[in-house]
Structures are given as C-alpha cells and as structure tokens.
Write a protein that holds these residues in place. Sequence first.
Motif, PDB file in Angstrom:
ATOM      1  N   SER A   1       0.810  -1.221   0.000  1.00 51.21           N
ATOM      2  CA  SER A   1       0.000   0.000   0.000  1.00 51.21           C
ATOM      3  C   SER A   1       0.840   1.266   0.000  1.00 51.21           C
ATOM      4  O   SER A   1       0.432   2.277  -0.547  1.00 51.21           O
ATOM      5  CB  SER A   1      -0.973   0.011   1.189  1.00 51.21           C
ATOM      6  OG  SER A   1      -0.275   0.101   2.403  1.00 51.21           O
ATOM      7  N   SER A   2       2.061   1.210   0.590  1.00 50.68           N
ATOM      8  CA  SER A   2       2.858   2.445   0.689  1.00 50.68           C
ATOM      9  C   SER A   2       4.081   2.469  -0.218  1.00 50.68           C
ATOM     10  O   SER A   2       4.689   3.516  -0.387  1.00 50.68           O
ATOM     11  CB  SER A   2       3.301   2.667   2.139  1.00 50.68           C
ATOM     12  OG  SER A   2       4.197   1.647   2.541  1.00 50.68           O
ATOM     13  N   PHE A   3       4.473   1.341  -0.792  1.00 50.86           N
ATOM     14  CA  PHE A   3       5.638   1.310  -1.674  1.00 50.86           C
ATOM     15  C   PHE A   3       5.582   0.090  -2.579  1.00 50.86           C
ATOM     16  O   PHE A   3       4.799  -0.830  -2.369  1.00 50.86           O
ATOM     17  CB  PHE A   3       6.949   1.337  -0.867  1.00 50.86           C
ATOM     18  CG  PHE A   3       7.250   0.073  -0.100  1.00 50.86           C
ATOM     19  CD1 PHE A   3       8.147  -0.868  -0.598  1.00 50.86           C
ATOM     20  CD2 PHE A   3       6.666  -0.166   1.126  1.00 50.86           C
ATOM     21  CE1 PHE A   3       8.436  -2.021   0.112  1.00 50.86           C
ATOM     22  CE2 PHE A   3       6.953  -1.302   1.856  1.00 50.86           C
ATOM     23  CZ  PHE A   3       7.836  -2.244   1.345  1.00 50.86           C
ATOM     24  N   GLU A   4       6.428   0.131  -3.587  1.00 53.51           N
ATOM     25  CA  GLU A   4       6.586  -1.011  -4.480  1.00 53.51           C
ATOM     26  C   GLU A   4       8.062  -1.351  -4.555  1.00 53.51           C
ATOM     27  O   GLU A   4       8.910  -0.502  -4.260  1.00 53.51           O
ATOM     28  CB  GLU A   4       6.025  -0.696  -5.868  1.00 53.51           C
ATOM     29  CG  GLU A   4       6.672   0.491  -6.538  1.00 53.51           C
ATOM     30  CD  GLU A   4       5.920   0.963  -7.777  1.00 53.51           C
ATOM     31  OE1 GLU A   4       4.808   0.475  -8.041  1.00 53.51           O
ATOM     32  OE2 GLU A   4       6.467   1.827  -8.477  1.00 53.51           O
ATOM     33  N   TYR A   5       8.359  -2.576  -4.927  1.00 58.66           N
ATOM     34  CA  TYR A   5       9.754  -2.961  -5.009  1.00 58.66           C
ATOM     35  C   TYR A   5       9.958  -4.008  -6.100  1.00 58.66           C
ATOM     36  O   TYR A   5       9.014  -4.678  -6.521  1.00 58.66           O
ATOM     37  CB  TYR A   5      10.266  -3.506  -3.669  1.00 58.66           C
ATOM     38  CG  TYR A   5       9.732  -4.872  -3.304  1.00 58.66           C
ATOM     39  CD1 TYR A   5      10.400  -6.031  -3.692  1.00 58.66           C
ATOM     40  CD2 TYR A   5       8.554  -5.010  -2.588  1.00 58.66           C
ATOM     41  CE1 TYR A   5       9.902  -7.282  -3.360  1.00 58.66           C
ATOM     42  CE2 TYR A   5       8.057  -6.247  -2.247  1.00 58.66           C
ATOM     43  CZ  TYR A   5       8.744  -7.381  -2.640  1.00 58.66           C
ATOM     44  OH  TYR A   5       8.245  -8.615  -2.324  1.00 58.66           O
TER      45      TYR A   5
ATOM     46  N   PRO B   1       5.300   9.838  -3.337  1.00 60.10           N
ATOM     47  CA  PRO B   1       5.011  10.858  -2.326  1.00 60.10           C
ATOM     48  C   PRO B   1       3.506  10.942  -2.060  1.00 60.10           C
ATOM     49  O   PRO B   1       2.694  10.534  -2.893  1.00 60.10           O
ATOM     50  CB  PRO B   1       5.528  12.150  -2.965  1.00 60.10           C
ATOM     51  CG  PRO B   1       5.513  11.885  -4.428  1.00 60.10           C
ATOM     52  CD  PRO B   1       5.760  10.409  -4.595  1.00 60.10           C
ATOM     53  N   PHE B   2       3.156  11.465  -0.909  1.00 59.17           N
ATOM     54  CA  PHE B   2       1.753  11.674  -0.553  1.00 59.17           C
ATOM     55  C   PHE B   2       1.129  12.619  -1.574  1.00 59.17           C
ATOM     56  O   PHE B   2       1.704  13.653  -1.918  1.00 59.17           O
ATOM     57  CB  PHE B   2       1.656  12.276   0.848  1.00 59.17           C
ATOM     58  CG  PHE B   2       0.252  12.436   1.331  1.00 59.17           C
ATOM     59  CD1 PHE B   2      -0.373  11.399   2.004  1.00 59.17           C
ATOM     60  CD2 PHE B   2      -0.449  13.602   1.103  1.00 59.17           C
ATOM     61  CE1 PHE B   2      -1.688  11.529   2.450  1.00 59.17           C
ATOM     62  CE2 PHE B   2      -1.764  13.740   1.534  1.00 59.17           C
ATOM     63  CZ  PHE B   2      -2.378  12.700   2.206  1.00 59.17           C
ATOM     64  N   SER B   3      -0.045  12.253  -2.080  1.00 60.11           N
ATOM     65  CA  SER B   3      -0.756  13.099  -3.043  1.00 60.11           C
ATOM     66  C   SER B   3      -2.222  12.676  -3.057  1.00 60.11           C
ATOM     67  O   SER B   3      -2.603  11.700  -2.407  1.00 60.11           O
ATOM     68  CB  SER B   3      -0.156  12.938  -4.445  1.00 60.11           C
ATOM     69  OG  SER B   3      -0.408  11.626  -4.930  1.00 60.11           O
ATOM     70  N   GLU B   4      -3.024  13.385  -3.824  1.00 61.95           N
ATOM     71  CA  GLU B   4      -4.429  12.989  -3.963  1.00 61.95           C
ATOM     72  C   GLU B   4      -4.542  11.606  -4.584  1.00 61.95           C
ATOM     73  O   GLU B   4      -5.404  10.823  -4.213  1.00 61.95           O
ATOM     74  CB  GLU B   4      -5.189  14.014  -4.824  1.00 61.95           C
ATOM     75  CG  GLU B   4      -5.532  15.291  -4.084  1.00 61.95           C
ATOM     76  CD  GLU B   4      -6.405  16.205  -4.929  1.00 61.95           C
ATOM     77  OE1 GLU B   4      -7.190  15.698  -5.770  1.00 61.95           O
ATOM     78  OE2 GLU B   4      -6.305  17.422  -4.742  1.00 61.95           O
ATOM     79  N   LYS B   5      -3.675  11.304  -5.539  1.00 58.41           N
ATOM     80  CA  LYS B   5      -3.687   9.992  -6.197  1.00 58.41           C
ATOM     81  C   LYS B   5      -3.131   8.894  -5.301  1.00 58.41           C
ATOM     82  O   LYS B   5      -3.458   7.727  -5.464  1.00 58.41           O
ATOM     83  CB  LYS B   5      -2.871  10.037  -7.486  1.00 58.41           C
ATOM     84  CG  LYS B   5      -3.501  10.792  -8.612  1.00 58.41           C
ATOM     85  CD  LYS B   5      -2.565  10.784  -9.791  1.00 58.41           C
ATOM     86  CE  LYS B   5      -3.304  10.395 -11.031  1.00 58.41           C
ATOM     87  NZ  LYS B   5      -2.445  10.397 -12.207  1.00 58.41           N
ATOM     88  N   HIS B   6      -2.265   9.268  -4.379  1.00 62.71           N
ATOM     89  CA  HIS B   6      -1.618   8.302  -3.482  1.00 62.71           C
ATOM     90  C   HIS B   6      -1.653   8.848  -2.048  1.00 62.71           C
ATOM     91  O   HIS B   6      -0.648   9.290  -1.517  1.00 62.71           O
ATOM     92  CB  HIS B   6      -0.175   8.053  -3.935  1.00 62.71           C
ATOM     93  CG  HIS B   6       0.469   6.920  -3.219  1.00 62.71           C
ATOM     94  ND1 HIS B   6       1.317   7.111  -2.152  1.00 62.71           N
ATOM     95  CD2 HIS B   6       0.373   5.593  -3.392  1.00 62.71           C
ATOM     96  CE1 HIS B   6       1.733   5.949  -1.707  1.00 62.71           C
ATOM     97  NE2 HIS B   6       1.175   5.001  -2.441  1.00 62.71           N
ATOM     98  N   PRO B   7      -2.831   8.818  -1.424  1.00 64.23           N
ATOM     99  CA  PRO B   7      -2.976   9.413  -0.092  1.00 64.23           C
ATOM    100  C   PRO B   7      -2.499   8.476   1.027  1.00 64.23           C
ATOM    101  O   PRO B   7      -3.247   8.130   1.937  1.00 64.23           O
ATOM    102  CB  PRO B   7      -4.479   9.692  -0.002  1.00 64.23           C
ATOM    103  CG  PRO B   7      -5.096   8.601  -0.831  1.00 64.23           C
ATOM    104  CD  PRO B   7      -4.116   8.353  -1.956  1.00 64.23           C
ATOM    105  N   VAL B   8      -1.249   8.063   0.928  1.00 65.52           N
ATOM    106  CA  VAL B   8      -0.667   7.143   1.910  1.00 65.52           C
ATOM    107  C   VAL B   8       0.445   7.887   2.638  1.00 65.52           C
ATOM    108  O   VAL B   8       1.390   8.378   2.016  1.00 65.52           O
ATOM    109  CB  VAL B   8      -0.121   5.870   1.227  1.00 65.52           C
ATOM    110  CG1 VAL B   8       0.463   4.927   2.256  1.00 65.52           C
ATOM    111  CG2 VAL B   8      -1.223   5.178   0.427  1.00 65.52           C
ATOM    112  N   THR B   9       0.336   7.951   3.944  1.00 64.96           N
ATOM    113  CA  THR B   9       1.284   8.729   4.743  1.00 64.96           C
ATOM    114  C   THR B   9       2.598   7.992   4.961  1.00 64.96           C
ATOM    115  O   THR B   9       2.694   6.777   4.779  1.00 64.96           O
ATOM    116  CB  THR B   9       0.684   9.058   6.118  1.00 64.96           C
ATOM    117  OG1 THR B   9       0.508   7.836   6.831  1.00 64.96           O
ATOM    118  CG2 THR B   9      -0.626   9.810   5.991  1.00 64.96           C
TER     119      THR B   9
END
Length: 124
Positions: A11-15, A36-44
């Motif tokens: 949910s917060s990164f890919e590898y 980075p946190f954004s509207e498209k990726h609202p993950v802190t």
Amino acid sequence: TTKCSSSRELSSFEYSHWPITGRDFFLRILVINRPPFSEKHPVTISTFLNEFPSFLESTIICKEPLIITGDFNIHVDMPSESCLFSELLLSTSLIQHVHQSTHVKGHTGLGLVNRFSGTVKNFR
C-alpha cells in the motif's frame, strides 16, 4: 547475469528484486519506490514506516551481499521525517550511504543502503 526475479506493490511502496550472479559471486539488489503523498496516493509516511520493517525482516535474513536502493521519498535530511527511518535502518544493521541533496528542493529522498559488513565503492 541479472533479471528481475520478483516485484510487488504494497500500500505504501513497491519494489523489485534483482539478483545478480557471476561466476564466483551473488548479489541481491532491491529497488524501492515510495510515491510521495498526493491525492492519487494518499498514503502517509507512517504507513510506510509500519510496512517497511516487515519487508526488511523477510529480506535481510539472506546471507548474500544486499543493496537496497531507490526513491524512499523521505526527507532524510529533515529530523522530523528521518529519525524513525534512520533508527529502523540501524536496528536492522543497514546503513544509508546518501548524505547530500538528491532532489531539486534540497532534500535527500533517494537511498543507497547496505549492510554494515558490506562495502560500497564511491560511485561517481
């Protein structure tokens, strides 16, 4: 010889995992991307700091040389964002080798991490 052996999106990164083999050596490279946190990726960043330790636990048990690189999108030059990340690396015997600005705005978001016992040459 090298080719991507696996990749995954959490949910917060890919590898992606890139084992490199030669006649008499083996090296594991993991490439991390944390958007980075954004509207498209609202993950802190908190979510990342909760997910990444589990990922590391399953990764660092390998005995081969290990390099983790990529864009963590953590301002490691800002104490408010970097303290927990630095402590996490230290607790898993990993060390961050990037200590200068890598982003246009003067932050260090990229990382080159390996074990204390390993060697990283000066790449320029």
